[in-house]
Design a protein around this motif. Structure first.
Motif, PDB file in Angstrom:
ATOM      1  N   HIS A 121       0.834  -1.191   0.000  1.00 27.05           N
ATOM      2  CA  HIS A 121       0.000   0.000   0.000  1.00 27.05           C
ATOM      3  C   HIS A 121       0.875   1.249   0.000  1.00 27.05           C
ATOM      4  O   HIS A 121       1.839   1.324   0.755  1.00 27.05           O
ATOM      5  N   VAL A 122       0.529   2.223  -0.856  1.00 35.47           N
ATOM      6  CA  VAL A 122       1.303   3.469  -0.863  1.00 35.47           C
ATOM      7  C   VAL A 122       0.430   4.712  -0.628  1.00 35.47           C
ATOM      8  O   VAL A 122       0.908   5.826  -0.691  1.00 35.47           O
ATOM      9  N   GLY A 123      -0.844   4.482  -0.342  1.00 34.61           N
ATOM     10  CA  GLY A 123      -1.755   5.624  -0.179  1.00 34.61           C
ATOM     11  C   GLY A 123      -1.839   6.149   1.241  1.00 34.61           C
ATOM     12  O   GLY A 123      -0.880   6.036   2.010  1.00 34.61           O
ATOM     13  N   ARG A 124      -2.989   6.719   1.547  1.00 42.80           N
ATOM     14  CA  ARG A 124      -3.231   7.329   2.861  1.00 42.80           C
ATOM     15  C   ARG A 124      -2.954   6.372   4.022  1.00 42.80           C
ATOM     16  O   ARG A 124      -3.177   5.164   3.898  1.00 42.80           O
ATOM     17  N   ARG A 125      -2.551   6.965   5.137  1.00 40.62           N
ATOM     18  CA  ARG A 125      -2.375   6.212   6.375  1.00 40.62           C
ATOM     19  C   ARG A 125      -3.100   6.948   7.484  1.00 40.62           C
ATOM     20  O   ARG A 125      -3.261   8.163   7.421  1.00 40.62           O
ATOM     21  N   PRO A 126      -3.527   6.205   8.524  1.00 41.78           N
ATOM     22  CA  PRO A 126      -4.208   6.880   9.630  1.00 41.78           C
ATOM     23  C   PRO A 126      -3.319   7.976  10.223  1.00 41.78           C
ATOM     24  O   PRO A 126      -2.140   7.739  10.479  1.00 41.78           O
TER      25      PRO A 126
ATOM     26  N   ARG B 155      -3.293   9.208  13.054  1.00 41.02           N
ATOM     27  CA  ARG B 155      -2.846   8.947  14.425  1.00 41.02           C
ATOM     28  C   ARG B 155      -1.803   7.834  14.512  1.00 41.02           C
ATOM     29  O   ARG B 155      -1.449   7.386  15.590  1.00 41.02           O
TER      30      ARG B 155
ATOM     31  N   ASP C 271      -0.241   3.889  13.247  1.00 45.19           N
ATOM     32  CA  ASP C 271      -0.854   2.565  13.228  1.00 45.19           C
ATOM     33  C   ASP C 271      -0.009   1.535  13.949  1.00 45.19           C
ATOM     34  O   ASP C 271      -0.077   0.346  13.686  1.00 45.19           O
TER      35      ASP C 271
ATOM     36  N   MET D 190      -1.527  -1.376  16.479  1.00 43.36           N
ATOM     37  CA  MET D 190      -2.961  -1.302  16.763  1.00 43.36           C
ATOM     38  C   MET D 190      -3.694  -2.539  16.273  1.00 43.36           C
ATOM     39  O   MET D 190      -4.579  -3.053  16.939  1.00 43.36           O
ATOM     40  N   LEU D 191      -3.309  -2.991  15.074  1.00 45.33           N
ATOM     41  CA  LEU D 191      -4.049  -4.077  14.450  1.00 45.33           C
ATOM     42  C   LEU D 191      -4.032  -5.334  15.324  1.00 45.33           C
ATOM     43  O   LEU D 191      -5.057  -5.989  15.488  1.00 45.33           O
TER      44      LEU D 191
ATOM     45  N   GLN E 241      -6.440  -4.901  18.102  1.00 44.92           N
ATOM     46  CA  GLN E 241      -7.820  -4.935  17.601  1.00 44.92           C
ATOM     47  C   GLN E 241      -8.250  -6.374  17.324  1.00 44.92           C
ATOM     48  O   GLN E 241      -9.368  -6.768  17.637  1.00 44.92           O
ATOM     49  N   ILE E 242      -7.332  -7.138  16.740  1.00 45.38           N
ATOM     50  CA  ILE E 242      -7.647  -8.533  16.439  1.00 45.38           C
ATOM     51  C   ILE E 242      -7.901  -9.307  17.735  1.00 45.38           C
ATOM     52  O   ILE E 242      -8.791 -10.163  17.808  1.00 45.38           O
TER      53      ILE E 242
ATOM     54  N   GLU F 106     -10.458  -1.763  24.712  1.00 43.57           N
ATOM     55  CA  GLU F 106     -11.045  -0.710  23.889  1.00 43.57           C
ATOM     56  C   GLU F 106     -10.590   0.662  24.361  1.00 43.57           C
ATOM     57  O   GLU F 106     -10.342   1.552  23.561  1.00 43.57           O
TER      58      GLU F 106
ATOM     59  N   LEU G 279      -7.258   1.379  23.230  1.00 40.92           N
ATOM     60  CA  LEU G 279      -7.230   1.620  21.788  1.00 40.92           C
ATOM     61  C   LEU G 279      -7.711   3.019  21.406  1.00 40.92           C
ATOM     62  O   LEU G 279      -7.448   3.493  20.307  1.00 40.92           O
ATOM     63  N   GLN G 280      -8.442   3.666  22.291  1.00 43.48           N
ATOM     64  CA  GLN G 280      -9.016   4.980  21.945  1.00 43.48           C
ATOM     65  C   GLN G 280      -7.981   6.047  21.637  1.00 43.48           C
ATOM     66  O   GLN G 280      -6.952   6.126  22.254  1.00 43.48           O
TER      67      GLN G 280
END
Lengths: 362, 169
Positions: free
Chosen positions: B116-121, B123, B125, B128-129, B132-133, B165, B168-169
């Motif tokens: 991926h080369v586009g937008r990133r969050p 805040r 990343d 986080m993943l 979240q998982i 959660e 994660l906020q």
């Protein structure tokens, strides 16, 4: 507010203005996003779906950039109301027909719609009249930024935004432009255009997106890939090819005018003649004839009908709109009669009238 | 979704207009081809992910291997590879990791790229993943606990989810 309250309005994409609006109906950009802490829709139970719906609803309504938004719980709607939203392109057919908690947030101008619990948890969509991908992207970016302040989306540092279907992974972005290409169809060159588009990784679809066939010579051109290119590059890929197709369509129109004007004039006049006089007519035939009329108006072969009137009729003669405007459910046969009445009324009485809109309801 | 005419996955979704009625047809590539050629209009139909998966697997896997692969289950969301192959839809973010070996060539054939080369969050990343998982996994455990009527465990898991959660906020 009920979704059918939108019936009085025309919506952004049928406004009929914006750059190149004689050929380009609308420009649309959508982003697919998923909340990172929930399974994708396929593995969501009712509790999950309800929590996603309420979480997103809360974040959207509490954000100042998204304040002017109407929230509609799609699950609570009648089938007719859902179909009404599909016809306005505010929700997808899949969103309309699936089950469980799902909603759509729509701004009052119908420029932006946010589908919740569609194929992905979120589908952010912005629509502009005419060829205006730049403005559409600006808006999409604002909305995505606003949502991201409060929601952590599923994002992988290598693959980008994770989506339910691997075809959308990465940017999660689909850029599409809806074109009216009647002359390319009439001159039998449309196939050639499609083949050349496939070579540059662009997809062609009919009016209502995914898997549908083109109705009334409307075609949607969109990016095929979503990964490995930036959003701006993906937009540029589409932006660069659309003027080329517009050029082909204009050439084909010129050819028809120069080489077979009588033929063309005849087709267009028969189309308007049928629409002005029929006593029962299907939506398919209406679409096809309005498509010819639209070409006729753009080529000055028809003088007494406005382009915006044609656009209005495209939308309001579709099954759900027709029934909402009639204020009752109608069978197919009754709809065909009602549709013909509606067309006769508006194509005979609105001639030469201004486009103030309200006269269309009489 | 299965093809309406045979058992293969439906990869062609056609909107048919007859009179005033709009109907949706779901066919596999072969049946779609037959159907469309019988029609006077020769419109192109978008190729979707199911076709790509099937095509891909036919080349690379024997029947035995495919059968074994189909049984593979993601421990986080419980989706089988078979389910994914049938529907073209994944069950959770962890599937990208768990079915990586199968998905990467598919992603490569769809997009011609795997980065991926586009937008990133905005805040960031970092990590986080994974967290979240973990929440998704806990949600599944909680659901199972409720189904077993083990409400004590369910409420303990709910507190765990709440805590994660908040982090994660």
């Amino acid at each position: 507010m009920k979704p059918t309250d939108f019936a009085d309005e025309l919506g952004e994409w049928l406004r009929g203005d914006g750059p190149e609006s004689d050929i380009v109906m609308s420009s649309r950009i959508r982003l697919a996003r998923n909340l990172g802490d929930f399974p994708f829709i396929k593995k969501c139970n009712d509790v999950h779906k309800a929590s996603i719906e309420s979480t997103v609803c809360e974040k959207v309504t509490s954000h100042s950039d998204l304040a002017d938004t109407v929230f509609v719980k799609v699950n609570d709607l009648e089938e007719l109301e859902r179909q009404f939203l599909v016809e306005r392109q505010l929700i997808s057919r899949e969103h309309s027909e699936s089950s469980g908690a799902r909603s759509v947030a729509i701004d009052k101008q119908e420029v932006f719609s946010l589908m919740i619990n569609e194929e992905d948890h979120l589908r952010i969509q912005v629509m502009k009249s005419g060829l205006d991908l730049e403005k559409a992207w600006e808006r999409v970016e604002t909305i995505d930024n606003a949502l991201e302040e409060n929601i952590r989306f599923a994002f992988d540092s290598q693959l980008g935004y994770l989506t339910a279907c691997p075809t959308n992974v990465g940017t999660g972005m689909r850029v599409s432009v809806m074109l009216h290409l009647p002359a390319l169809v009439m001159t039998r060159q449309i196939e050639k255009v499609f083949r050349s588009l496939e070579k540059v990784n662009l997809a062609v679809r009919g009016l209502y997106g995914e898997g549908s066939q083109a109705m009334g010579e409307f075609y949607q051109i969109s990016n095929q890939i979503t990964l490995g290119k930036s959003e701006t590059d993906l937009i540029n890929d589409v932006s660069e090819i659309v003027p080329v197709i517009i050029g082909y369509e204009r050439k084909a129109r010129e050819y028809l005018i120069n080489e077979s004007q009588d033929d063309l004039h005849d087709k267009v006049s028969r189309a308007i003649g049928t629409l002005q006089n029929a006593h029962q007519i299907s939506s398919e035939e209406t679409m096809q004839l309005l498509s010819k009329v639209r070409l006729g108006v753009n080529l000055d072969l028809i003088h007494d009908v406005q382009l915006s009137t044609v656009n209005k009729l495209f939308l309001r003669t579709q099954p759900a709109h027709l029934q909402v405007l009639a204020g009752k459910k109608l069978s197919t046969t009754d709809r065909n009669v009602e549709r013909a009445n509606y067309l006769r009324r508006h194509l005979n009485s609105s001639q030469g009238k201004s486009d103030s809109g309200e006269d269309l309801f009489v | 979704m299965k093809c309406q005419k045979c058992e293969k996955p439906a990869t062609f979704h056609i909107t048919e207009l007859t009179g005033d009625e709009v109907s949706a047809l779901h066919y596999c590539a072969e049946c779609a081809d037959k159907y469309l050629k019988s029609d006077s209009d020769d419109e192109p139909v978008a190729e979707e992910v199911g076709t790509a998966i099937t095509k891909h697997l036919k080349i690379d896997q024997t029947a035995d291997e495919l059968h074994r692969l189909d049984q593979k289950v993601c421990p986080v969301c419980g989706i089988t590879f078979y389910e994914f192959r049938q529907s073209g839809r994944l069950g959770c973010p962890n599937d990208y990791e768990y079915f990586q070996e199968e998905l990467n060539p598919l992603i490569m054939s769809i997009h011609g790229e795997t980065n991926h080369v586009g937008r990133r969050p905005a805040r960031g990343d970092d990590g986080m993943l994974m967290q979240q998982i973990e929440v998704i996994r806990l949600r599944k455990e909680m659901t199972e606990a409720v189904e077993r009527e083990d409400y004590e465990l369910a409420s303990r898991i709910r507190d765990q989810i709440k805590q994660l959660e908040e982090e994660l906020q």
